[in-house]
Each structure stands twice: as C-alpha cells, then as structure tokens.
Design a protein around this motif. Structure first.
Motif, short mmCIF file in Angstrom:
data_model
loop_
_atom_site.label_atom_id
_atom_site.label_comp_id
_atom_site.label_asym_id
_atom_site.label_seq_id
_atom_site.Cartn_x
_atom_site.Cartn_y
_atom_site.Cartn_z
N ALA A 2 0.85 -1.19 0.00
CA ALA A 2 0.00 0.00 0.00
C ALA A 2 0.89 1.23 0.00
O ALA A 2 2.00 1.21 0.54
N ARG A 3 0.39 2.28 -0.61
CA ARG A 3 1.09 3.57 -0.57
C ARG A 3 0.42 4.45 0.47
O ARG A 3 -0.80 4.56 0.50
N ILE A 4 1.24 5.05 1.34
CA ILE A 4 0.71 5.92 2.39
C ILE A 4 1.57 7.18 2.49
O ILE A 4 2.75 7.19 2.14
N LEU A 5 0.95 8.25 2.98
CA LEU A 5 1.63 9.51 3.22
C LEU A 5 2.10 9.48 4.67
O LEU A 5 1.29 9.34 5.59
N VAL A 6 3.41 9.58 4.87
CA VAL A 6 3.99 9.42 6.21
C VAL A 6 4.54 10.75 6.71
O VAL A 6 5.31 11.42 6.01
N ALA A 7 4.12 11.13 7.92
CA ALA A 7 4.57 12.38 8.54
C ALA A 7 5.94 12.20 9.20
O ALA A 7 6.73 13.13 9.25
N GLY A 8 6.21 11.00 9.70
CA GLY A 8 7.49 10.79 10.37
C GLY A 8 7.63 9.37 10.90
O GLY A 8 6.79 8.51 10.69
N PHE A 9 8.72 9.16 11.61
CA PHE A 9 9.12 7.86 12.13
C PHE A 9 9.64 8.06 13.54
O PHE A 9 10.32 9.06 13.82
N SER A 10 9.31 7.15 14.45
CA SER A 10 9.84 7.24 15.82
C SER A 10 10.39 5.88 16.24
O SER A 10 9.88 4.84 15.84
N HIS A 11 11.45 5.95 17.03
CA HIS A 11 12.09 4.73 17.56
C HIS A 11 12.53 5.03 18.99
O HIS A 11 13.21 6.03 19.22
N SER A 12 12.09 4.21 19.92
CA SER A 12 12.43 4.40 21.34
C SER A 12 12.93 3.08 21.90
O SER A 12 12.37 2.03 21.62
N PRO A 21 12.98 -3.94 29.82
CA PRO A 21 13.47 -3.22 28.64
C PRO A 21 12.38 -3.10 27.56
O PRO A 21 11.50 -3.95 27.47
N TYR A 22 12.45 -2.01 26.80
CA TYR A 22 11.53 -1.84 25.67
C TYR A 22 12.30 -1.37 24.46
O TYR A 22 13.38 -0.79 24.57
N ASP A 23 11.77 -1.67 23.29
CA ASP A 23 12.36 -1.29 22.01
C ASP A 23 11.23 -1.27 21.00
O ASP A 23 10.71 -2.32 20.63
N MET A 24 10.77 -0.09 20.62
CA MET A 24 9.62 0.00 19.72
C MET A 24 9.85 1.07 18.65
O MET A 24 10.61 2.01 18.86
N ALA A 25 9.20 0.86 17.52
CA ALA A 25 9.31 1.80 16.41
C ALA A 25 7.96 1.89 15.71
O ALA A 25 7.23 0.89 15.63
N ARG A 55 -0.68 5.50 13.86
CA ARG A 55 0.65 4.92 14.10
C ARG A 55 0.65 3.48 13.63
O ARG A 55 -0.25 2.71 13.95
N LEU A 56 1.67 3.13 12.85
CA LEU A 56 1.82 1.76 12.36
C LEU A 56 3.06 1.15 12.99
O LEU A 56 4.16 1.67 12.83
N PRO A 57 2.92 0.03 13.71
CA PRO A 57 4.10 -0.60 14.30
C PRO A 57 4.99 -1.21 13.23
O PRO A 57 4.54 -1.61 12.17
N LEU A 58 6.29 -1.27 13.55
CA LEU A 58 7.29 -1.80 12.62
C LEU A 58 7.86 -3.11 13.11
O LEU A 58 8.01 -3.32 14.32
N LYS A 59 8.22 -3.96 12.18
CA LYS A 59 9.05 -5.12 12.47
C LYS A 59 10.46 -4.55 12.50
O LYS A 59 11.10 -4.37 11.47
N VAL A 65 15.22 0.43 10.31
CA VAL A 65 15.40 1.66 11.09
C VAL A 65 16.34 2.62 10.36
O VAL A 65 16.07 3.82 10.26
N GLU A 66 17.42 2.10 9.79
CA GLU A 66 18.37 2.93 9.05
C GLU A 66 17.70 3.56 7.82
O GLU A 66 17.89 4.74 7.54
N LYS A 67 16.92 2.77 7.08
CA LYS A 67 16.20 3.28 5.90
C LYS A 67 15.27 4.42 6.28
O LYS A 67 15.25 5.47 5.64
N LEU A 68 14.49 4.20 7.35
CA LEU A 68 13.49 5.19 7.76
C LEU A 68 14.13 6.46 8.33
O LEU A 68 13.63 7.56 8.13
#
Length: 108
Positions: A2-12, A21-25, A55-59, A65-68
């Motif tokens: 699917a094509r979507i318009l993305v405002a940004g990316f977050s990784h914590s 521990p947590y690790d989410m994107a 918000r869409l979760p990432l694998k 992460v580097e690409k985004l």
C-alpha cells in the motif's frame, strides 16, 4: 503493498519504570481529517492528521530503522506488511520503499 503519506518515524528503546526493557518503532502516517454530521451538529474536516490511530508498528530491524531514519519527511512510502506476531488481526510494517520525499527543504 500500500502507498501511504507518512509524517514521520519514531524509535524508542530503554528501560521502563518497571525495569523491563523496551524497544519500539512506529511510522506516523497522515490520514484525512474526518468530518461529522449528526442531529446535534456538524464538523468539517479539511487536510490531514496524524494521531494515535495513525501509528503503524514496525518489524524493527537495523536495516529498516536505518532506511526510515534517512528519509526527509513528509514522504510517500510504499509499505510491505505482514501479520503482527502478537495480534494476527493487525499488521506490522516489514519493509518500505520510498516513492518520494515531500519535504520542502533545499539540499545544500
């Protein structure tokens, strides 16, 4: 895909208050602002919004992460999804392809 318009990316990542521990994107995509109309009133929606529903979760992989992180946002992305490992009724973004950046910055 699917094509979507993305405002940004977050990784914590880190250690939560409970010591776990947590690790989410997430991708934060833009969706049309919804208007509404009922017997009590009317609301008009013009433009786009990005909220919790968008918000869409990432694998999360180092490559994704580097690409985004390298993209100038907002951007039009093609996303590849797969079933979420914790909830098969939801999808998780497994990979992306940049269609085009829509950022209004000049490259110097």
């Amino acid at each position: 895909m699917a094509r979507i318009l993305v405002a940004g990316f977050s990784h914590s990542q880190g250690i939560g208050k409970t010591g776990k521990p947590y690790d989410m994107a997430n991708l934060h995509h833009l969706a049309p602002i919804r208007g509404w109309d009922n017997e009590r009133g009317k609301g008009v929606g013009v433009g786009y919004e990005s909220g919790d529903r968008e918000r869409l979760p990432l694998k999360k992989t180092p490559e994704l992460v580097e690409k985004l992180a390298a993209i100038e946002y907002p951007a039009l992305l093609e996303i590849i999804t797969e079933p979420h490992p914790d909830d098969p009724l939801r999808n998780i973004v497994a990979d992306i392809k940049l269609i085009r950046s829509l950022a209004m910055t000049e490259n110097k």
